[in-house]
Design an enzyme around this catalytic site. Structure first.
Site, PDB file in Angstrom:
ATOM      1  N   LYS A   1      38.011  45.010  29.335  1.00  0.00           N
ATOM      2  CA  LYS A   1      38.043  45.469  27.757  1.00  0.00           C
ATOM      3  C   LYS A   1      37.655  43.996  27.305  1.00  0.00           C
ATOM      4  O   LYS A   1      36.417  43.958  26.360  1.00  0.00           O
ATOM      5  CB  LYS A   1      39.207  45.532  27.282  1.00  0.00           C
ATOM      6  CG  LYS A   1      39.820  46.844  27.712  1.00  0.00           C
ATOM      7  CD  LYS A   1      41.076  47.475  27.103  1.00  0.00           C
ATOM      8  CE  LYS A   1      42.228  46.558  27.165  1.00  0.00           C
ATOM      9  NZ  LYS A   1      42.784  46.432  28.651  1.00  0.00           N
TER      10      LYS A   1
ATOM     11  N   ARG B   1      48.727  51.045  21.819  1.00  0.00           N
ATOM     12  CA  ARG B   1      49.072  50.894  23.431  1.00  0.00           C
ATOM     13  C   ARG B   1      50.239  52.079  23.642  1.00  0.00           C
ATOM     14  O   ARG B   1      50.604  52.482  24.565  1.00  0.00           O
ATOM     15  CB  ARG B   1      49.771  49.766  23.652  1.00  0.00           C
ATOM     16  CG  ARG B   1      48.900  48.981  24.662  1.00  0.00           C
ATOM     17  CD  ARG B   1      49.445  47.829  24.801  1.00  0.00           C
ATOM     18  NE  ARG B   1      49.095  46.929  26.043  1.00  0.00           N
ATOM     19  CZ  ARG B   1      48.314  45.946  25.984  1.00  0.00           C
ATOM     20  NH1 ARG B   1      47.496  45.642  24.941  1.00  0.00           N
ATOM     21  NH2 ARG B   1      48.057  44.921  26.963  1.00  0.00           N
TER      22      ARG B   1
ATOM     23  N   ARG C   1      41.678  35.839  37.725  1.00  0.00           N
ATOM     24  CA  ARG C   1      41.234  35.645  36.403  1.00  0.00           C
ATOM     25  C   ARG C   1      41.530  34.284  35.645  1.00  0.00           C
ATOM     26  O   ARG C   1      42.587  34.021  35.854  1.00  0.00           O
ATOM     27  CB  ARG C   1      41.620  36.751  35.616  1.00  0.00           C
ATOM     28  CG  ARG C   1      41.038  36.499  34.127  1.00  0.00           C
ATOM     29  CD  ARG C   1      41.399  38.118  33.671  1.00  0.00           C
ATOM     30  NE  ARG C   1      42.604  38.281  33.028  1.00  0.00           N
ATOM     31  CZ  ARG C   1      42.996  39.372  32.198  1.00  0.00           C
ATOM     32  NH1 ARG C   1      42.073  40.190  31.962  1.00  0.00           N
ATOM     33  NH2 ARG C   1      44.281  39.735  31.991  1.00  0.00           N
TER      34      ARG C   1
ATOM     35  N   ARG D   1      46.694  32.950  32.774  1.00  0.00           N
ATOM     36  CA  ARG D   1      47.859  33.411  31.946  1.00  0.00           C
ATOM     37  C   ARG D   1      49.126  33.688  32.815  1.00  0.00           C
ATOM     38  O   ARG D   1      49.127  33.956  33.855  1.00  0.00           O
ATOM     39  CB  ARG D   1      47.220  34.739  31.374  1.00  0.00           C
ATOM     40  CG  ARG D   1      46.622  34.170  30.159  1.00  0.00           C
ATOM     41  CD  ARG D   1      45.930  35.772  29.481  1.00  0.00           C
ATOM     42  NE  ARG D   1      46.705  36.925  29.751  1.00  0.00           N
ATOM     43  CZ  ARG D   1      46.237  37.965  29.043  1.00  0.00           C
ATOM     44  NH1 ARG D   1      45.067  38.155  28.614  1.00  0.00           N
ATOM     45  NH2 ARG D   1      47.300  39.237  29.198  1.00  0.00           N
TER      46      ARG D   1
ATOM     47  N   ARG E   1      52.980  45.359  34.417  1.00  0.00           N
ATOM     48  CA  ARG E   1      52.030  45.803  33.123  1.00  0.00           C
ATOM     49  C   ARG E   1      51.240  46.941  33.471  1.00  0.00           C
ATOM     50  O   ARG E   1      51.098  47.934  32.601  1.00  0.00           O
ATOM     51  CB  ARG E   1      50.997  44.610  32.769  1.00  0.00           C
ATOM     52  CG  ARG E   1      51.676  43.610  32.146  1.00  0.00           C
ATOM     53  CD  ARG E   1      50.883  42.325  32.125  1.00  0.00           C
ATOM     54  NE  ARG E   1      49.726  42.135  31.307  1.00  0.00           N
ATOM     55  CZ  ARG E   1      48.490  41.509  31.435  1.00  0.00           C
ATOM     56  NH1 ARG E   1      48.421  40.652  32.637  1.00  0.00           N
ATOM     57  NH2 ARG E   1      47.695  41.595  30.742  1.00  0.00           N
TER      58      ARG E   1
END
Ligand code: AMP
Length: 217
Positions: free
Chosen positions: A13, A88, A127, A160, A171
């Site tokens: 996204k 969400r 990432r 992160r 998640r």
């Protein structure tokens, strides 16, 4: 154009948002980025939401909605926006629907990123994100030219804390339970564009742009 990007963490996204900002000049509203900025500033609000971010659970709706609706009133949203990471939950989607009805706005498209969990977990734990401009990198297949330094702005790249495997699994669980029902909700409203995100970001971008050109947004 007003669009929503729906998909699990790490599905691409943020990468598609980068292209939409550059090529269409849309405002980018990422609730995750907004929350991380609050946490980093150590504001009272930042302290209240930190626990949810660190665990990978959802920030309660009453702490999310006003922030988003205030943001949507900013002048840069007039030419269109991307909602990335919001809504969400069905309750958030319904609140957004009421906001649009009150303000006479409407959505153009909801892009649904389809991707398998194992591809995602691998992608997220490798990432890295720019701490200054939020550009997205990956140490396996999209490394910066200089280790840990953003190609775009020279900012430091970070891993992160919610991109570590245990939090990522949580998640994903939250995504399947709370966010996936939005797919049917928007399909019934004829707003859904299904994207195959296993194919990688270039193909996703090509498919998205071909769709919106066909619709003349
Ligand atoms: P993201 O960067 O979109 O993956 O969001 C990071 C974290 O911020 C999530 O794991 C949640 O804790 C929180 N968050 C972001 N957007 C929302 C939202 N719309 N509703 C509730 N929590 C959110």
């Amino acid at each position: 154009m007003r669009c929503i990007l729906v998909g699990p963490p790490g599905c691409g996204k943020g990468t598609l948002s980068g292209s939409l900002i550059k090529e269409l000049g849309l405002a980018h509203i990422s609730t995750g980025d907004i929350f991380r900025a609050h946490r980093a500033s150590q504001s009272e609000f930042g302290k209240r939401i930190a626990m949810y971010l660190d665990k990978g659970s959802l920030v309660p709706d009453e702490l999310v909605l006003d922030i988003v609706f205030d943001r949507l009133e900013q002048p840069d949203c007039e030419k269109g926006f991307i909602l990335d990471g919001f809504p969400r939950t069905l309750a958030q989607a319904e609140a957004l629907q009421s906001y649009f009805e009150k303000t006479g706005k409407a959505l153009d498209v909801v892009a649904n990123f389809n991707i398998t969990d194992d591809v995602l977990v691998q992608r997220i734990i490798t990432r890295r994100i720019c701490s200054k401009c939020n550009a997205v990198y990956n140490v396996s297949y999209h490394a910066p030219k200089q280790e840990n330094i953003c190609d775009e702005c020279g900012g430091e790249l970070i891993h992160r804390r919610d991109d570590h495997e245990d939090v990522v699994r949580e998640r994903l669980k939250v995504y399947h339970a709370s966010t996936e029902p939005l797919i049917d909700y928007y399909r019934k409203k004829n707003l859904l564009l299904d994207l195959n995100a296993d194919q990688g970001s270039e193909q996703v971008k090509a498919d998205f742009f071909s769709y919106i050109r066909g619709k003349n947004f």
